[in-house]
Design a protein around this motif. Sequence first.
Motif, PDB file in Angstrom:
ATOM      1  N   ASP A   1       0.832  -1.203   0.000  1.00 28.58           N
ATOM      2  CA  ASP A   1       0.000   0.000   0.000  1.00 28.58           C
ATOM      3  C   ASP A   1       0.871   1.259   0.000  1.00 28.58           C
TER       4      ASP A   1
ATOM      5  N   LYS B   1      -5.542  -0.642  -3.129  1.00 26.71           N
ATOM      6  CA  LYS B   1      -6.049  -1.079  -1.822  1.00 26.71           C
ATOM      7  C   LYS B   1      -7.538  -1.354  -1.892  1.00 26.71           C
TER       8      LYS B   1
ATOM      9  N   GLU C   1      -9.188  -5.131  -1.263  1.00 30.78           N
ATOM     10  CA  GLU C   1     -10.196  -5.373  -0.237  1.00 30.78           C
ATOM     11  C   GLU C   1     -11.455  -5.992  -0.840  1.00 30.78           C
TER      12      GLU C   1
END
Length: 421
Positions: A107, A117, A121
Amino acid sequence: MKRLNYLILLLIAVMILPASSLQAKGKKDKPSKEQQVTTGAEDRATWVKLMWKISYPVVHNLAEGTLRRNMPIETRSGNTRGYDEVTYLEAVGRTLAGVAPWLALPDDDTEEGKLRKQMREEVLKGLKNAVDPNSPDKLNFTKQPQPIVDAAYLVHAFLRAPKALWEPLDDTTKQRYIESLKALRNRTGAYNNWLIFTGLNESFINWAGGECDPFRLKIAKNKIREWYVGDGWYSDGPKFSMDYYNAYVLNPMYVAMLETLAAKKRASQKEVDEALQRMIRHSEFCERIIGPDGTYPAFGRSVTYRTAAFQSLADVALREKLPAHVTPAQVRCALTAVHRNMYEGNQNFDKNGWLVLGFNGHQPEAADGYTSTGSLYMATLSFLPLGLPADNPFWTDAPADWTTKKAWKGENLPKDYKVEY
């Protein structure tokens, strides 16, 4: 009389000169895609934008449990019966196999980092949904032979980004994937590249701590090696086919399978190195088929997989194993030209952003009978070098012409050759 002669000359000029030449006399037009020279940072931004454009509908809808609801199913014949059992796993496995290296990067606070990111997710959320019995988007691993293929693409994603995509999964989800892969054993596929899919699935089970089938592994490993015909090319089964399957499947997945087996002492490093050298040689052919304008020929089966035709080249670039006479910058510039031609416009997408059947446009007549909407997401495989960080020479070196561009400009051209391994 002078005015008449001038008008005649002007008329002749209009008749024989291209419109672009006359426009250039009056104003400086914005350069075409082929003429524009961009920096590596600009190229990377373009790649991220286009990969996101292709992959995000699949990733987001799987995370939200709406993939089945929202993804269309298109086939050559128009008949979608049975495809609804396989097309969603196709879309997921093939998409993730291409985006995995990018998601494996750490990240950071850049705009790209924030997008990465967000996608990571959503991918992890979707991966849990994909094997959750209570999810509306639970993927099929138990019906029809086709899931053998697309489970292997999903496995390839796990192997390309284990710390980003496999290790964060909870133990229940991991076990569900292992059991799903084992469930594939009650079916067989074609006697060709399908052996690699079986082999990669079994090698992953072994890598992840499950009990693999040694016979399936042995058949896959030995038969693909037997089908090598030379100069970086494998026969797709007993007979050779002139198409892009050496990039779609044969070279990259065979290397991945052997690497995974070698980690568990089921293959030798010599076997890995041999297969890798063959893929490196094949990557040179991939680079040389890119024309000076960033187009490439549409031939063979499954041309609707579009830029997956460059997986060997993209994989070798990601590994930083390009031959000395094929520079990272020329590969970046060549693939940038291809990506822009294919994906900057909307000719390959429907109104909701899903890929449509075709090579460059909506051309369902070009599709094979086994192809449906989910099949097309193999297109992400040409974006593998996004797994190289932004400060890697692939992205920071000055722009460079690729082989055919240099050839047609009359510049120095390295002699081609054949390899003996």
